[in-house]
Write an enzyme that holds these catalytic residues in place. Sequence first.
Site, PDB file in Angstrom:
ATOM      1  N   SER A  86     -30.632  -6.834  43.189  1.00  0.00           N
ATOM      2  CA  SER A  86     -31.190  -8.122  42.777  1.00  0.00           C
ATOM      3  C   SER A  86     -32.366  -7.970  41.815  1.00  0.00           C
ATOM      4  CB  SER A  86     -31.610  -8.934  44.008  1.00  0.00           C
ATOM      5  OG  SER A  86     -32.590  -8.251  44.761  1.00  0.00           O
ATOM      6  N   HIS A 140     -35.317 -17.668  41.378  1.00  0.00           N
ATOM      7  CA  HIS A 140     -34.763 -16.581  42.190  1.00  0.00           C
ATOM      8  C   HIS A 140     -35.666 -16.305  43.386  1.00  0.00           C
ATOM      9  CE1 HIS A 140     -37.625 -13.321  40.973  1.00  0.00           C
ATOM     10  NE2 HIS A 140     -37.785 -14.113  39.922  1.00  0.00           N
ATOM     11  N   HIS A 142     -35.461 -14.766  47.916  1.00  0.00           N
ATOM     12  CA  HIS A 142     -34.688 -14.456  49.124  1.00  0.00           C
ATOM     13  C   HIS A 142     -34.612 -15.697  50.011  1.00  0.00           C
ATOM     14  CE1 HIS A 142     -34.515 -10.379  47.858  1.00  0.00           C
ATOM     15  NE2 HIS A 142     -35.794 -10.107  48.100  1.00  0.00           N
ATOM     16  N   ARG A 164     -22.903  -6.962  48.307  1.00  0.00           N
ATOM     17  CA  ARG A 164     -22.749  -5.501  48.321  1.00  0.00           C
ATOM     18  C   ARG A 164     -22.029  -5.083  49.593  1.00  0.00           C
ATOM     19  NH1 ARG A 164     -27.916  -1.351  47.622  1.00  0.00           N
ATOM     20  NH2 ARG A 164     -26.725   0.583  47.353  1.00  0.00           N
ATOM     21  N   TYR A 279     -28.507  -4.761  29.329  1.00  0.00           N
ATOM     22  CA  TYR A 279     -28.202  -3.976  30.529  1.00  0.00           C
ATOM     23  C   TYR A 279     -27.731  -2.577  30.158  1.00  0.00           C
ATOM     24  CZ  TYR A 279     -25.983  -2.420  34.835  1.00  0.00           C
ATOM     25  OH  TYR A 279     -25.621  -1.688  35.942  1.00  0.00           O
TER      26      TYR A 279
END
Length: 356
Positions: A86, A140, A142, A164, A279
């Site tokens: 993440s 963003h 948790h 995952r 990336y």
Amino acid sequence: MGLLRIMMPPKFQLLAVMAFGVAMLFIENQIQKLEESRAKLERTMARHEVREVEQRQTRDGLRDSPALPEIEDLIIIYNRVPKTASTSFTNIAYDLCGKNRFHVLHINTTKNNPVMSLQDQMRFVRNVTSWREMKPGFYHGHVSYLDFTKFGVKGKPVYINIVRDPIERLVSYYYFLRFGDDYRPGLRRRKQGDKKTFDECVSSGGSDCAPEKLWLQIPFFCGHYSECWNVGSSWALEQAKYNLVNEYLLVGVTEELEDFIMMLEAALPRFFRGATELYRTGKKSHLRKTSEKKPPTKESISKLQQSNIWKMENEFYEFALEQFQFVRAHSVREKDGELYLLAQNFFYEKIYPKVN
């Protein structure tokens, strides 16, 4: 130190050990206070930054301007599951936000609690949908999935996420709590000093590697219902699946992160234009790697796989993987080892009434 121990009478040796213990407790307490002070300072700075943005936008008269174009009114929520790459993915958003002109905001909940109180849910939904100065925005944190339709607001955000393999995720989190990572190597972690390997933990029946610790991806997708957090709930599993296919634009997998980024760039270029190249060539996206991580043995894996909790979390992961691969198969093609996005494959015809 050994000579001192020989020369000291037993009574003084005991006093020295006690003094050392007291000193260590004092140091740990001071470190905790420093970390709490740092967290308070970060929150204060964040509030100040928000006020500055709002004041600047108000001065520019944006509050009285017409409704935003649809593409500028877009909100993305990435309710990130811990240890699924993440941070690597979020770094890309931070790197692109200036160039692509959107805002990135971290949802920082107390003690990383993924469940918000009802009043905080209402505040968050109202903030996200009405905070004009932060649009377009990428949020963003948790936080478990939150259904915006329950709160009487007009707009809904676009949800994305990454999952995952459940055992790999747990192993990574286990070592992260003990050794941290190369993103912030100096930060003291909660279990720092515990040298026990994941295999030793499984063998001894430790709580940090118990099957119950696998129960995380399902409740993150299930949401803010009490049943979501009942470990082993079949209802939670089915609700998580439902939300994945009905409420998320795209859910990727850690093992195929580049493909996930490529598809997001194609679907949401307003945010992710240039993400694939960044990336592939950038450094930040590869920064975070858990330190001292040791792969578990087949015996440890087999022991965890005997639990119903693993079977349910793995079923959800396989479900997400299958959905991702289905979407990818209809979005990209591989040629000479490289992935290419498919061109637009539809057009409009037989348009009536005819325009003179």
